[in-house]
Design a protein around this motif. Structure first.
Motif, PDB file in Angstrom:
ATOM      1  N   ILE A 207      27.175  43.755  45.223  1.00 62.32           N
ATOM      2  CA  ILE A 207      27.475  45.193  45.140  1.00 62.32           C
ATOM      3  C   ILE A 207      28.162  45.502  43.817  1.00 62.32           C
ATOM      4  O   ILE A 207      27.831  46.478  43.127  1.00 62.32           O
ATOM      5  N   GLN A 208      29.116  44.657  43.444  1.00 62.87           N
ATOM      6  CA  GLN A 208      29.865  44.897  42.202  1.00 62.87           C
ATOM      7  C   GLN A 208      28.963  44.821  40.982  1.00 62.87           C
ATOM      8  O   GLN A 208      29.130  45.604  40.022  1.00 62.87           O
ATOM      9  N   LYS A 209      28.004  43.935  41.001  1.00 57.41           N
ATOM     10  CA  LYS A 209      27.066  43.832  39.876  1.00 57.41           C
ATOM     11  C   LYS A 209      26.247  45.114  39.734  1.00 57.41           C
ATOM     12  O   LYS A 209      25.867  45.516  38.633  1.00 57.41           O
ATOM     13  N   GLU A 210      26.021  45.798  40.861  1.00 67.16           N
ATOM     14  CA  GLU A 210      25.248  47.042  40.841  1.00 67.16           C
ATOM     15  C   GLU A 210      26.096  48.247  40.480  1.00 67.16           C
ATOM     16  O   GLU A 210      25.652  49.126  39.729  1.00 67.16           O
ATOM     17  N   THR A 211      27.322  48.299  41.001  1.00 70.53           N
ATOM     18  CA  THR A 211      28.112  49.531  40.880  1.00 70.53           C
ATOM     19  C   THR A 211      29.379  49.415  40.047  1.00 70.53           C
ATOM     20  O   THR A 211      29.838  50.405  39.463  1.00 70.53           O
ATOM     21  N   GLY A 212      29.995  48.250  40.033  1.00 69.57           N
ATOM     22  CA  GLY A 212      31.267  48.096  39.325  1.00 69.57           C
ATOM     23  C   GLY A 212      32.408  48.870  39.942  1.00 69.57           C
ATOM     24  O   GLY A 212      33.425  49.113  39.292  1.00 69.57           O
ATOM     25  N   GLY A 213      32.298  49.233  41.225  1.00 67.37           N
ATOM     26  CA  GLY A 213      33.278  50.128  41.828  1.00 67.37           C
ATOM     27  C   GLY A 213      34.414  49.485  42.593  1.00 67.37           C
ATOM     28  O   GLY A 213      35.324  50.186  43.053  1.00 67.37           O
ATOM     29  N   PHE A 214      34.421  48.161  42.746  1.00 66.62           N
ATOM     30  CA  PHE A 214      35.505  47.496  43.465  1.00 66.62           C
ATOM     31  C   PHE A 214      36.688  47.239  42.536  1.00 66.62           C
ATOM     32  O   PHE A 214      36.522  46.718  41.430  1.00 66.62           O
ATOM     33  N   THR A 215      37.877  47.581  42.995  1.00 67.60           N
ATOM     34  CA  THR A 215      39.086  47.319  42.225  1.00 67.60           C
ATOM     35  C   THR A 215      39.642  45.935  42.513  1.00 67.60           C
ATOM     36  O   THR A 215      40.319  45.339  41.663  1.00 67.60           O
TER      37      THR A 215
END
Length: 384
Positions: A234-242
């Motif tokens: 998911i992070q590779k797609e969106t970069g939205g996790f803190t």
């Protein structure tokens, strides 16, 4: 003098530094010498976050303990409980603000009495009264449920939440991202695909989230790892996790825990906790910068040790954590900023207060007592 040579293959270490740890690599690292894993995770932490260890001065606000769910791990929910009014929530937010908090974390459940309009009113009211307070609120489950009873799509609900002032969505209700596990521990919650889709939708409109994993119940080791790898994808797609927050399951006062204890199984060991933090750092290296060691689950001393095993954040002061204590948590409901500073410096690291989005903030107070709300002082006195 004899020195035992490291047993971790060089190609495994190389892939870890490249952010390309594989499932096979992770299993091999977990089967090997745990101190080699800890050293690798600590080195990756140093290369990513340096020696800074962050924490946030915050307060959890539990707006209700009513929930129509049937999660087998929950010791907090009830069908006949309370729902705070907006004025009561604002009072708690004000108390937090005066105690130096920069974040309020809005915790709820899912009940027909808390629809999306109610959540929007809460967020708008807090932002109007305290514009510089970060609002970290709602899980994917709550968004899905409240949107449904309000007759709107998840995408519309997220858009309205952002417009109302939501700073960050919580990564809770993830538990273990395996439908086999979810059918056992939380059959009425959203499934894995729905959680992923909701989080991804939030990221794509600019709402960041943290990620969580609740482990140590009915899941397998492979399912734990798959969960962390899902976070990476998911992070590779969106970069939205803190950040990622590993949370050990507390098996007390809940049905899943009762069955577990009756079968002779017990909570995760301290070594197991540290291994998950470490392998999470390895898997998520170059993708998710921050790994949290949550003192509520680990205790203060093990959380400090976790800083040597890949963690670079200690979470929040909380001021109250009713959910963990209801499930048998015994590590308290409040840690002052002064004590966080003491723990971090004692580990040879540099403390930094942050906000929800990991932006540095300057401490608002300098004395320990001034940072402890009156109700927290009463709890401390009552335990002595």
């Amino acid at each position: 003098m004899y020195t035992k040579k490291p047993t971790t293959p060089e190609d495994v270490i190389e892939r870890a530094y490249q952010g390309k740890c594989t499932r096979e690599d992770a299993l091999l690292l977990l089967e090997g010498n745990p101190f080699e894993l800890f050293e690798l995770a600590n080195d990756l932490r140093a290369s990513t976050a340096g020696d800074t260890v962050s924490y946030v001065v915050n307060r959890n606000i539990y707006i209700t303990n009513k929930c129509v769910g049937n999660c087998g791990f929950c010791a907090y929910r009830t069908e006949k409980g309370y729902i705070l009014s907006v004025d009561e929530i604002l009072k708690k937010a004000g108390d937090a603000k005066r105690a130096g908090a920069v974040e309020v974390c809005i915790q709820g459940g899912y009940t027909p009495e808390a629809d999306m309009e109610f959540y929007l009113e809460i967020i708008e009211s807090i932002k109007a009264e305290f514009p510089d307070l970060c609002i970290h609120a709602l899980s994917s489950m709550e968004v899905n449920y409240a949107a449904g009873i309000s007759g709107m799509s998840v995408e519309e609900a997220l858009s309205r939440l952002k417009k109302s002032g939501l700073d960050s969505l919580t990564g809770t209700s993830a538990e273990i991202l395996s439908d086999r596990v979810r059918k056992i521990i939380c059959p009425s919650k959203i499934n894995t695909r729905q959680w992923i889709d909701t989080i991804t939708a939030a990221h794509k409109i600019g709402i960041s989230t943290n990620a969580t994993i609740m482990y140590g119940h009915v899941e397998t080791l492979e399912e734990r790892l798959d969960h962390v790898f899902t976070i990476r994808e998911i992070q590779k797609e969106t970069g939205g996790f803190t950040e990622l927050i590993p949370m050990s399951f507390l098996p007390y006062n809940n049905p899943i825990g009762e069955k577990m204890l009756a079968s002779g199984k017990f909570p995760s060991t301290g070594l197991e906790d540290l291994q998950l933090i470490a392998i999470s750092r390895v898997i998520l290296h170059s993708h998710v910068k921050n790994i949290q060691a949550t003192w509520v689950k680990l205790g203060k001393k093990l959380a400090q040790v976790a800083l040597m095993c890949g963690a670079n954040d200690l979470g929040g002061t909380l001021m109250e954590d009713q959910i963990s204590t209801a499930s048998g948590g015994s590590h308290g409901e409040y840690v002052s900023p002064a004590e966080f500073e003491w723990m971090i410096k004692g580990a040879g690291r540099v403390p930094m207060q942050r906000d929800t989005l990991y932006r540095k903030v300057e401490p608002r107070f300098s004395g320990q007592d001034s940072l402890i709300p009156d109700y927290a002082k009463a709890k401390i006195v009552s335990r002595e």
